[in-house]
Motif scaffolding. Structure first.
Motif, PDB file in Angstrom:
ATOM      1  N   VAL A   1      32.698  -8.386 -12.252  1.00 47.16           N
ATOM      2  CA  VAL A   1      33.183  -7.274 -11.856  1.00 47.16           C
ATOM      3  C   VAL A   1      32.056  -6.914 -10.635  1.00 47.16           C
ATOM      4  O   VAL A   1      30.992  -6.635 -10.975  1.00 47.16           O
ATOM      5  CB  VAL A   1      33.315  -6.178 -12.643  1.00 47.16           C
ATOM      6  CG1 VAL A   1      33.719  -4.781 -12.037  1.00 47.16           C
ATOM      7  CG2 VAL A   1      34.295  -6.361 -13.615  1.00 47.16           C
TER       8      VAL A   1
ATOM      9  N   ARG B   1      33.933  -1.245  -8.871  1.00 46.41           N
ATOM     10  CA  ARG B   1      34.619  -0.263  -9.563  1.00 46.41           C
ATOM     11  C   ARG B   1      34.481   0.939  -9.294  1.00 46.41           C
ATOM     12  O   ARG B   1      33.594   1.710  -9.331  1.00 46.41           O
ATOM     13  CB  ARG B   1      34.396  -0.534 -11.167  1.00 46.41           C
ATOM     14  CG  ARG B   1      35.428   0.378 -12.076  1.00 46.41           C
ATOM     15  CD  ARG B   1      35.072   0.066 -13.548  1.00 46.41           C
ATOM     16  NE  ARG B   1      36.083   0.746 -14.252  1.00 46.41           N
ATOM     17  CZ  ARG B   1      36.276   0.798 -15.725  1.00 46.41           C
ATOM     18  NH1 ARG B   1      35.098   0.230 -16.214  1.00 46.41           N
ATOM     19  NH2 ARG B   1      36.979   1.245 -16.272  1.00 46.41           N
ATOM     20  N   GLU B   2      35.469   1.530  -8.275  1.00 44.31           N
ATOM     21  CA  GLU B   2      35.110   2.724  -7.651  1.00 44.31           C
ATOM     22  C   GLU B   2      35.616   3.995  -8.552  1.00 44.31           C
ATOM     23  O   GLU B   2      36.771   4.052  -9.263  1.00 44.31           O
ATOM     24  CB  GLU B   2      36.149   2.710  -6.125  1.00 44.31           C
ATOM     25  CG  GLU B   2      35.661   1.861  -5.257  1.00 44.31           C
ATOM     26  CD  GLU B   2      36.575   2.045  -4.088  1.00 44.31           C
ATOM     27  OE1 GLU B   2      37.512   2.911  -3.923  1.00 44.31           O
ATOM     28  OE2 GLU B   2      36.444   1.156  -3.165  1.00 44.31           O
TER      29      GLU B   2
ATOM     30  N   TRP C   1      38.696   4.495 -11.340  1.00 43.55           N
ATOM     31  CA  TRP C   1      37.678   3.954 -12.260  1.00 43.55           C
ATOM     32  C   TRP C   1      38.903   3.411 -13.333  1.00 43.55           C
ATOM     33  O   TRP C   1      38.545   2.134 -13.892  1.00 43.55           O
ATOM     34  CB  TRP C   1      37.145   4.973 -13.133  1.00 43.55           C
ATOM     35  CG  TRP C   1      36.276   4.725 -13.925  1.00 43.55           C
ATOM     36  CD1 TRP C   1      36.230   4.626 -15.486  1.00 43.55           C
ATOM     37  CD2 TRP C   1      34.869   4.114 -13.882  1.00 43.55           C
ATOM     38  NE1 TRP C   1      35.175   4.117 -16.049  1.00 43.55           N
ATOM     39  CE2 TRP C   1      34.263   3.725 -14.876  1.00 43.55           C
ATOM     40  CE3 TRP C   1      34.346   3.505 -12.472  1.00 43.55           C
ATOM     41  CZ2 TRP C   1      33.035   3.188 -15.082  1.00 43.55           C
ATOM     42  CZ3 TRP C   1      32.969   3.169 -12.610  1.00 43.55           C
ATOM     43  CH2 TRP C   1      32.489   2.751 -13.728  1.00 43.55           C
TER      44      TRP C   1
ATOM     45  N   GLU D   1      41.614  -0.069 -11.049  1.00 40.78           N
ATOM     46  CA  GLU D   1      41.500  -1.195 -10.650  1.00 40.78           C
ATOM     47  C   GLU D   1      39.938  -1.677 -10.373  1.00 40.78           C
ATOM     48  O   GLU D   1      38.899  -0.786 -10.365  1.00 40.78           O
ATOM     49  CB  GLU D   1      42.332  -1.660  -9.316  1.00 40.78           C
ATOM     50  CG  GLU D   1      41.641  -0.315  -8.065  1.00 40.78           C
ATOM     51  CD  GLU D   1      42.370  -0.747  -6.846  1.00 40.78           C
ATOM     52  OE1 GLU D   1      43.242  -1.501  -6.674  1.00 40.78           O
ATOM     53  OE2 GLU D   1      41.915   0.178  -5.932  1.00 40.78           O
ATOM     54  N   VAL D   2      39.663  -2.843 -10.420  1.00 37.22           N
ATOM     55  CA  VAL D   2      38.292  -3.491 -10.260  1.00 37.22           C
ATOM     56  C   VAL D   2      38.550  -4.748  -9.291  1.00 37.22           C
ATOM     57  O   VAL D   2      39.416  -5.464  -9.381  1.00 37.22           O
ATOM     58  CB  VAL D   2      37.483  -3.884 -11.675  1.00 37.22           C
ATOM     59  CG1 VAL D   2      37.422  -2.516 -12.494  1.00 37.22           C
ATOM     60  CG2 VAL D   2      38.439  -4.806 -12.603  1.00 37.22           C
TER      61      VAL D   2
ATOM     62  N   TRP E   1      41.484  -8.654  -6.546  1.00 39.02           N
ATOM     63  CA  TRP E   1      41.505  -7.153  -7.390  1.00 39.02           C
ATOM     64  C   TRP E   1      42.341  -7.054  -8.639  1.00 39.02           C
ATOM     65  O   TRP E   1      43.445  -8.204  -8.702  1.00 39.02           O
ATOM     66  CB  TRP E   1      42.223  -6.092  -6.503  1.00 39.02           C
ATOM     67  CG  TRP E   1      41.343  -5.962  -5.259  1.00 39.02           C
ATOM     68  CD1 TRP E   1      41.369  -6.444  -3.881  1.00 39.02           C
ATOM     69  CD2 TRP E   1      40.338  -5.017  -5.271  1.00 39.02           C
ATOM     70  NE1 TRP E   1      40.322  -5.722  -3.335  1.00 39.02           N
ATOM     71  CE2 TRP E   1      39.891  -4.719  -4.010  1.00 39.02           C
ATOM     72  CE3 TRP E   1      39.864  -3.976  -6.269  1.00 39.02           C
ATOM     73  CZ2 TRP E   1      38.784  -3.924  -3.759  1.00 39.02           C
ATOM     74  CZ3 TRP E   1      39.047  -2.830  -5.921  1.00 39.02           C
ATOM     75  CH2 TRP E   1      38.525  -3.095  -4.539  1.00 39.02           C
TER      76      TRP E   1
END
Lengths: 277, 152
Positions: free
Chosen positions: A110, A113-114, A118, A121-122, A157
């Protein structure tokens, strides 16, 4: 104020001057005055004692303050060095973890990861070059963690199962009841569209169902918990405890090519490399 | 008694400030003040200055005669100067100037005899004068008070 004094000052002044000059003339003969000087020093050592003590105390205090300042400076330097060393150790540790993750065959690391998305999506560090295509299922520790939503040459993504926009057809393995699992966007996972009155209970296993071309059937998602909520008049929503640990998401396993194989009539391939729970 | 006390005060300060600063000439200032306040004791004060200077030389300088000579010459000059003034001319500023002037020769001599000559003579002298200034102002206040009382 008194008037002028008789004027003998100059006579006495002259005598004092002469006496002083005589003393000065004899001064180079040190042995003459050594005894007197020693005696005077001995006598004065008593009245001078308080001054000696005061001077000694002041000097020691000054030394102590100077030492303390030096120690403080040294401590600050050591603290700064400690922070730098900790930072260097952390960077080194992170690099080691990164290398370990990249060394695992079949796993994608990963990379983003915004916080604002959270639970949605990563980004992973594998993409089209690695055979990953949009729609491929993504697993963690053998449990479904999400789906590939878009793939580029070097990254892809993943939409997580806790995303409110991802709906996965599932089956309760013990009762063969069908339903849909969807996230609430806040880390929760719910089993929807199960009619009220079905004999579901806590601990039952939830897996992907064979009613969708999007995901291969039989991939475990998690287990039912006892918590329910009423969605409409005749349906209960059950909270699902996901098997994947989304709060500890460092690497993911992508079942690349499973859909193509499935569509081409090939048998479903087993998950690559990932340790099953 | 006052001679002993003022000498001891200067000696005490010398022990306290050993190697760090020039001590204020408390003994000399006291003798100058006494010379003005008690002109009839002029000869006694001169001999007190002589013996005090000798003791100081034996205790600190190691070269007997220097301090006693300077004390003697300075006090003789101050007494002659002060006694030559008319009573109306013996003002407070002149008194202060006499005290300051009396302290300069001995201060300069000490500076030149000490290690201060190698660095910052002016600084060492200014530092010593800064210690002495409060004493001089105090003596001036005392003299002004005495003048006022004697006029009444």
């Amino acid at each position: 104020m008194a008037d002028k004094s008789p004027g003998k000052e100059w006579v006495h002044g002259l005598l004092v001057t002469i006496a002083s000059l005589l003393l000065l003339a004899a001064a180079p003969q040190r042995q003459i005055f050594r005894g007197a000087s020693d005696l005077l020093g001995t006598i004065l050592s008593i009245p001078e004692y308080p001054a000696v003590i005061l001077e000694k105390t002041a000097r020691e205090t000054a030394f102590w303050l100077r030492d303390r300042r030096a120690l403080q400076t040294r401590l600050e330097i050591l603290e700064e060095e400690n922070v730098r060393l900790k930072l260097a150790w952390s960077v080194g540790s992170a690099r080691n973890l990164q290398q370990d993750l990249e060394g695992l065959a079949g796993y994608a690391r990963v990379t983003l990861r915004e916080p604002l998305s959270w639970w949605s999506e990563v980004r992973i560090n594998k993409g089209l070059r690695d055979g990953i295509r949009s729609g491929d299922p993504v697993l963690q520790r053998g449990f479904l963690a999400g789906r590939i939503t878009s793939a580029e040459a070097g990254f892809a993504w993943v939409e997580l199962i806790t995303s409110s926009s991802l709906m996965v057809p599932v089956v309760i393995e013990e009762t063969r009841d069908l339903g849909v699992v969807a996230g609430d966007g806040e880390g929760g996972l719910w089993l929807l569209y199960v009619p009220e009155g079905r004999s579901l209970s806590e601990g039952m296993t939830v897996s992907t169902a064979m009613v969708s071309e999007a995901l291969p059937p039989g991939i475990k998602i998690g287990t039912l918990s006892s918590e329910t909520r009423r969605d409409s008049n005749s349906y209960l929503a059950w909270r699902v405890l996901p098997g994947s640990t989304l709060s500890n998401l460092y690497a993911l396993e992508v079942l690349a090519g499973t859909l193509r194989e499935q569509r081409g009539g090939q048998p479903l391939s087993a998950p690559r490399g990932g340790p099953a729970p | 008694m006052i001679y002993l006390l003022s000498w001891y005060a200067q000696d005490f300060l010398q022990v306290l400030g050993t190697g760090t600063a020039l001590v204020p000439e408390v003994f000399l200032l006291t003798l100058v003040v006494l010379s003005v306040f008690r002109p009839e004791k002029g000869p006694e004060i001169l001999w007190a200055a002589f013996f005090g200077g000798v003791l100081w030389d034996l205790r600190w300088v190691g070269f007997p005669g220097i301090t006693s000579l300077l004390y003697g010459v300075t006090l003789t000059a101050v007494q002659l100067f002060w006694n030559s003034l008319p009573v109306s001319g013996r003002t407070v500023p002149l008194f202060g100037a006499s005290l300051l002037g009396a302290s300069i020769p001995i201060a300069l001599t000490r500076i030149f005899l000490s290690r201060y000559r190698e660095g910052g003579i002016f600084t060492a002298w200014l530092l010593q004068q800064s210690y002495m200034l409060p004493l001089i102002l105090l003596a001036c206040a005392l003299y002004a008070w005495r003048l006022k009382n004697s006029d009444v």
